[in-house]
Enzyme design. Structure first.
Site, PDB file in Angstrom:
ATOM      1  N   HIS A 121       0.826  -1.364  -0.058  1.00 42.86           N
ATOM      2  CA  HIS A 121       0.016  -0.025  -0.112  1.00 42.86           C
ATOM      3  C   HIS A 121       0.638   1.340   0.133  1.00 42.86           C
ATOM      4  O   HIS A 121       2.020   1.338   0.597  1.00 42.86           O
ATOM      5  CB  HIS A 121      -0.987   0.075   1.240  1.00 42.86           C
ATOM      6  CG  HIS A 121      -2.094  -0.867   0.902  1.00 42.86           C
ATOM      7  ND1 HIS A 121      -2.085  -2.471   1.112  1.00 42.86           N
ATOM      8  CD2 HIS A 121      -3.354  -0.670   0.733  1.00 42.86           C
ATOM      9  CE1 HIS A 121      -3.126  -2.979   0.834  1.00 42.86           C
ATOM     10  NE2 HIS A 121      -4.051  -1.893   0.516  1.00 42.86           N
ATOM     11  N   VAL A 138      -9.754   5.201   3.275  1.00 43.30           N
ATOM     12  CA  VAL A 138     -10.046   6.718   3.180  1.00 43.30           C
ATOM     13  C   VAL A 138     -11.341   6.988   2.616  1.00 43.30           C
ATOM     14  O   VAL A 138     -11.746   8.255   2.912  1.00 43.30           O
ATOM     15  CB  VAL A 138      -8.932   7.280   2.258  1.00 43.30           C
ATOM     16  CG1 VAL A 138      -7.583   7.470   2.978  1.00 43.30           C
ATOM     17  CG2 VAL A 138      -8.921   6.935   0.973  1.00 43.30           C
TER      18      VAL A 138
END
Lengths: 294, 294, 294, 294
Positions: C70, C126
């Protein structure tokens, strides 16, 4: 009852003193006599403290005598008219002089059970309770042990004494024995206090109700005098009824026919007889809010 | 009552047709017969329109016959059991079969005055009214002139017909004869719908009250079914009672003893029997709001 | 993004399958490959379960690889345009592609601290957070220990995967990844829904604000579409602004000049991105109420 | 400004009298001189009446002189420091000494248009208005005819005079020039006033805001002093901000994380500078109400 000022009481001779406060503690003039010897008192609080201290510091048998001197609630003495003037007035204020057959039987049964268990009368400051609250307290206190009930009985006697003193003696200070119940109606349709709303205060007991007070809101949306003040508010369920359709009709506010809201009932219980309860209504023809305010 | 679909009705023979809708207009089978000739109907609205047009276009004496065929409310025919099944059921639903002496006398007096003034029976669609609303309409309509009352009587007959048709015939469309009453309880103390609040709906008449429905809120704070639906809501005063103290006690929400709010009564009137009434309660142990929602 | 039905996916060859869901887990096609072998799936929930189980049951080093794959939030890869399409879109939706100098520095500092302490990138879904909530989570999670952060990172990866899957694959069932935000304006002055109230939804961050949606209430007092649905509602502070003076002016409701209420701001925070938020306004020209409804 | 009692003023010599109230009417000492001759005054209302009567009864050219003696708002005299002390303070209180370029240009343009149309300065009692309200009045009054504006100008001069008099002279009575703005926070989650809620009052102008007052609620849920009193409340839009999440956190009331309600903004406009505005907040962590109270 004739009132006497603390100043006068401080200067009074024994006879006048005893006439004024000799019956503050039921059937026990010795409390007032001991108190007489301790004049003068700077405040009614000091006078009250002195009287209750006299009881607290007395030998157990005298305290027991004080307790035993109290009559049963709605009991034989009451029926035969053998109550002191204070007790009679107190029991009447709580409606104990006008019981139904069923209520009378309930009190009889509870008095018996209580005397059987504790060998003393059930003492409660009835001015702080509605009829249903007295019965509830009866049931609740029957579960206590003897020591706890002795303490509770004395505590209730002191509450009774405080109220009797408050009625008899004026002073610059006041004992904290007064509750306060008020309301306020705000027309949030028009954005100002609602003037001219008819208001009714009822005490609710079971499926019955008793009108306690009627009034009308003034230009500030309040009643000219509080709904309760200068005394404890009996622990009970109350209903305030606001005649809002009549008010809005007078103000030519558009409404349905019949109006969606007409008599608005607001039902609430008082749990603190010496508390401050403000129960306002914010209302339009289609909505309202209420709350415990301050 | 057995229901028949519009499709079946369109294909039915005269006898079946008359059995199904012959009594939609009181004691005047010719209305249904004329209507039979105009089959098929695309909708129940079209069927209804055809029946009411038959009346509108009939000679005055036939319209008069239709009016005169209606029984008095709570009148002699009712007392003697001589009503049509529809009229009997309608009068019973409004409680006209269970009047007090006083109410009975009121109806008698009003029937008499009305017949004296208008020489016809007082006709009203009783399913749209509570008892008090019927009496109010009676008094109000007594002030009309004869022409206005003729029009009103026909209009009420059409309302009665619409309801009878709605009960007998199912169709893809529906006549606009249904009201809707629902509630919703939101616990704004905890910030979620209030589940498990016992609710009672009463019809209020004078100082009396009649429980119409009892229920409990579900996880969404609503009752599983609306309080009223599928029929008109009679014009009347209602009281919703919400048992909020029991609810908050189960949720272990701190409260006074006794709780400030216990049974919260919300009293309102329905003015549009075919309207949508949503009457929610936003509540904490110390406050609540209600309003006509949607 | 092109969507594929679960049915098609179940029947697809390896290449099509990988094109469709190969990037659901960031840079680790082996997850999808293992999943391919387990077709068909009865539901999207089963497909999701299979993918996350593949990760749960993988050797620790593969799980570590997944985590390490990530990118940093608002990091070097983002600046240089080296993100996967999914990551780029996700970071942009949260506004991470448009940071102020100060915010950029904050993210840089936090990324550094996090990598220093845990030797891995900070992973968070997010789409479930506003910018301020991401920063708050960053600070909060920096206090965790390594084991807790490994678990949290995986959990966040699964949330990211659920959202990516939800966008790619249609199925009769849906993953529980959607929040719902709606409003409702009731004119309690007139007793009906308020139609035609202009509404603005803003996200508030510090002293700044960003308009997310504009709309107008319909005849039922609601916006035609919910303010949020079909996606998580980012954890953030929002402000609903209701243009009530314009509404009341159109309705010719008497008001003060200038009106007591004009734009009514209702500020609230969302804490559960998958929650149901209903935030109504009950309003007159002189009063309003709001609450978290359902 | 030094204050003088009405009693002292009644007994004062001409010089003292003129020092005290000679500038109540801008640049026209003859008003005070005529008034001096009519001493003593039974009340400040009588003093005020005498001064305004002197103007009303003066020949037109003297009234015109009084009008012409007033400076432009934010005009040349202001820029060059050539205002009387009163005018300077009044214009500064309304923020006219701190205009943006745009606002300055607006005032310049409006002053010009007004002088062109009416050949006199635009006069307004600026202590009764926020900046935006002054601009709005400017635009509105430009549409009047000359006679109406003459009347309006005099009326505004009398308002200015009343405020100047109120600041200079103490008396048993008071002129009705004071507004009142207060608030009250009630915690309807816990059923008592909310103590310790931080409150901020802002004046809103366009997208900007200016903090006017900060405070905290006391044990009665109120601020110790009213938010406005002893002066007019300028016609403007205000926002009260209540820090309710901090309050509920201190009270350990369960909340979401982040709390559903944190800073609650209540935005309203004042239309009557001498009015009584009470703007309470009834609040739980999940709901609130506000209204114009009394």
């Amino acid at each position: 009852m004739e009132q006497i000022s603390l100043e006068t009481l401080n200067a009074a001779d024994r006879k006048t003193f005893m006439q004024a406060v000799g019956e503050v503690m039921e059937l026990t003039p010795w409390v007032a006599e001991e108190t007489f010897a301790k004049r003068p008192f700077a405040s009614i609080a000091a006078l009250y403290q002195t009287m209750t201290d006299a009881v607290r510091n007395a030998p157990p048998e005298r305290r027991r005598e004080l307790i035993d001197g109290h009559p049963d609630l709605a009991g034989k003495a009451a029926r035969e008219g053998n109550l002191t003037a204070d007790s009679a007035a107190e029991q009447a204020a709580a409606g104990l002089d006008k019981l139904s057959e069923q209520e009378f039987a309930d009190f009889h049964r509870l008095n018996d059970s209580y005397r059987k268990k504790f060998a003393m009368p059930f003492i409660i400051c009835v001015r702080r309770h509605g009829k249903q609250s007295i019965l509830r307290e009866f049931e609740r206190r029957l579960k206590n042990d003897a020591a706890a009930e002795q303490r509770t009985a004395l505590n209730e006697i002191f509450r009774i004494a405080a109220l009797r003193l408050d009625q008899r003696v004026t002073a610059p200070d006041r004992l904290k024995v007064h509750g306060h119940l008020s309301t306020h109606v705000l027309d949030v349709h028009a954005g100002h206090p609602a003037q001219g709303v008819a208001i009714e205060l009822r005490e609710i007991a079971g499926s019955g109700a008793r009108v306690i007070k009627r009034g009308e809101t003034n230009a500030d949306g309040r009643t000219d005098a509080p709904l309760f003040s200068g005394m404890p508010i009996p622990i009970a369920t109350y209903e305030l009824r606001f005649a809002v359709a009549d008010y809005f009709a007078k103000a030519r506010t558009p409404m349905a026919d019949p109006p969606f809201l007409d008599i608005v009932p607001v039902r609430f219980a008082v749990a603190e007889p010496e508390g401050r309860y403000h129960v306002p209504l914010l209302v339009t023809p289609w909505s309202y809010s209420t709350y415990r305010g301050s």
